[in-house]
Design a protein around this motif. Structure first.
Motif, short mmCIF file in Angstrom:
data_model
loop_
_atom_site.label_atom_id
_atom_site.label_comp_id
_atom_site.label_asym_id
_atom_site.label_seq_id
_atom_site.Cartn_x
_atom_site.Cartn_y
_atom_site.Cartn_z
N GLN A 130 4.57 -8.56 5.42
CA GLN A 130 4.50 -7.65 6.55
C GLN A 130 3.52 -6.52 6.27
N THR A 131 3.21 -5.75 7.30
CA THR A 131 2.44 -4.53 7.13
C THR A 131 3.31 -3.35 7.58
N VAL A 132 3.24 -2.28 6.82
CA VAL A 132 4.06 -1.11 7.10
C VAL A 132 3.14 0.04 7.51
N PRO A 133 3.38 0.66 8.67
CA PRO A 133 2.53 1.78 9.08
C PRO A 133 2.77 3.02 8.21
N ALA A 134 1.68 3.57 7.67
CA ALA A 134 1.77 4.80 6.88
C ALA A 134 1.41 6.01 7.73
N LEU A 135 0.51 5.82 8.69
CA LEU A 135 0.15 6.86 9.65
C LEU A 135 0.06 6.25 11.04
N ARG A 136 0.53 6.99 12.03
CA ARG A 136 0.54 6.50 13.40
C ARG A 136 -0.09 7.54 14.33
N ASP A 137 -1.24 7.22 14.88
CA ASP A 137 -1.84 8.00 15.97
C ASP A 137 -1.92 9.50 15.63
N VAL A 138 -2.48 9.82 14.47
CA VAL A 138 -2.58 11.21 14.02
C VAL A 138 -3.88 11.82 14.54
N SER A 139 -3.77 12.95 15.21
CA SER A 139 -4.94 13.68 15.71
C SER A 139 -4.82 15.14 15.30
N LEU A 140 -5.87 15.66 14.68
CA LEU A 140 -5.90 17.08 14.33
C LEU A 140 -7.34 17.49 14.05
N GLY B 10 6.11 17.64 4.57
CA GLY B 10 7.00 16.63 5.11
C GLY B 10 7.65 15.88 3.96
N PRO B 11 8.67 15.07 4.25
CA PRO B 11 9.37 14.36 3.18
C PRO B 11 8.51 13.31 2.51
N SER B 12 8.95 12.82 1.36
CA SER B 12 8.24 11.73 0.69
C SER B 12 8.13 10.54 1.63
N GLY B 13 6.96 9.91 1.62
CA GLY B 13 6.73 8.77 2.50
C GLY B 13 6.33 9.14 3.91
N SER B 14 6.06 10.43 4.15
CA SER B 14 5.71 10.85 5.51
C SER B 14 4.25 10.59 5.86
N GLY B 15 3.41 10.35 4.84
CA GLY B 15 2.00 10.06 5.09
C GLY B 15 1.03 11.12 4.62
N LYS B 16 1.54 12.12 3.91
CA LYS B 16 0.69 13.23 3.45
C LYS B 16 -0.44 12.73 2.54
N SER B 17 -0.07 12.00 1.50
CA SER B 17 -1.08 11.53 0.55
C SER B 17 -2.03 10.53 1.21
N THR B 18 -1.50 9.70 2.10
CA THR B 18 -2.35 8.74 2.80
C THR B 18 -3.42 9.46 3.61
N LEU B 19 -3.04 10.53 4.30
CA LEU B 19 -4.01 11.28 5.09
C LEU B 19 -5.07 11.90 4.19
N LEU B 20 -4.67 12.45 3.06
CA LEU B 20 -5.66 13.00 2.12
C LEU B 20 -6.62 11.92 1.64
N HIS B 21 -6.08 10.74 1.33
CA HIS B 21 -6.93 9.64 0.84
C HIS B 21 -7.90 9.16 1.92
N GLN C 23 -3.07 26.95 8.46
CA GLN C 23 -2.38 26.09 9.40
C GLN C 23 -1.52 25.09 8.62
N VAL C 24 -0.42 24.70 9.23
CA VAL C 24 0.54 23.81 8.58
C VAL C 24 0.74 22.58 9.46
N ALA C 25 0.53 21.40 8.87
CA ALA C 25 0.76 20.14 9.56
C ALA C 25 2.02 19.50 8.98
N VAL C 26 2.98 19.21 9.84
CA VAL C 26 4.24 18.60 9.41
C VAL C 26 4.22 17.13 9.81
N LEU C 27 4.39 16.26 8.82
CA LEU C 27 4.39 14.81 9.04
C LEU C 27 5.78 14.26 8.79
N HIS C 28 6.13 13.24 9.55
CA HIS C 28 7.42 12.55 9.36
C HIS C 28 7.24 11.10 9.78
N ASP C 29 7.54 10.19 8.85
CA ASP C 29 7.41 8.75 9.11
C ASP C 29 6.03 8.39 9.66
#
Length: 234
Positions: free
Chosen positions: A21-31, A43-54, A214-220
């Motif tokens: 399967q494929t698991v979404p790490a980020l969904r429709d993020v705009s900023l 945001g909590p672990s697994g929210s997509g913070k590191s993925t967005l940085l990468h 500015q603070v961006a809060v990510l979840h799932d």
């Protein structure tokens, strides 16, 4: 992208394979991140913070949407173009410092410049300047094992800005440090912001958010809020 905007994400999505399967790490993020500001991703672990940085660093490829970084369309760039962009303008700071143990601090810091073909003397001069900006004067010839964790992280930040790179991405830069040292590292990142460097960091630590513009809060994988931090330390 305007010259005063460092990062623009529009509908960015990223999936990773997991078994069949494929698991979404980020969904429709705009900023949109203004140049010369400090942004905290939380945001909590697994929210997509590191993925967005990468993705911003071009270390991972966007699956959907568009992503512009420093005027470059990274979603459409080749791996070689992304590598050149990182060497020229983007520094990445890891939680574990990622310094080479058998090199002195100044040798670690000047590595990115030497990778671009900069002459040793010029690279050394630039490395000394970068180390001075983060408070490491006099420690140039020390090895990583001979300095504290906070000083190792300062060296990693110096390596990220050497050669006047204009965007610093930091993945949990205080995560392995005690609270006092972590606050000192946040002060260093805030000083870089004041000097015009764009800083984007991920953090679990609420205390770090007071330093952010500015603070961006990510979840799932979803951006649930993106707010200007009126109480930030400018």
């Amino acid at each position: 992208m305007g010259k005063n905007v460092a990062v623009v994400a529009a509908g960015v999505g990223k999936k990773f394979p997991m078994g069949k399967q494929t698991v979404p790490a980020l969904r429709d993020v705009s900023l949109s991140l203004p140049a010369g500001t400090l942004t905290a991703l939380t945001g909590p672990s697994g929210s997509g913070k590191s993925t967005l940085l990468h993705l911003i660093a071009g270390l991972e490829r966007v699956d959907s949407g568009t992503l512009e970084v420093l005027g470059n369309q990274v979603h459409a760039s080749t791996p070689a173009e992304l590598a050149a962009l990182r060497l020229r303008e983007i520094g990445f700071v890891h939680q574990d410092f990622s310094l080479l143990a058998d090199l002195t601090l100044i040798e670690n810091v000047r590595l990115p410049l030497e990778a671009t073909g900069t002459a040793r003397a010029a690279a050394t001069t630039a490395a000394r300047e970068a180390m001075a900006r983060v408070g490491l004067e006099g420690l140039e010839q020390r090895f990583p094992a001979e300095v504290s964790g906070g000083q190792q992280q300062r060296a990693a930040i110096a390596r990220a800005i050497v050669g006047n790179r204009t965007l610093v991405l930091a993945d949990e830069p205080t995560g392995s440090l005690d609270s006092k040292t972590g606050a000192e590292i946040m002060a260093v990142l805030g000083q870089l912001r004041d000097e015009g460097v764009t800083v984007v960091l991920s953090t679990h630590n609420p205390a770090n958010l007071s330093h952010a513009d500015q603070v961006a809060v990510l979840h799932d994988g979803t951006l649930v809020s993106f707010d200007t931090n009126e109480g930030g330390e400018a």
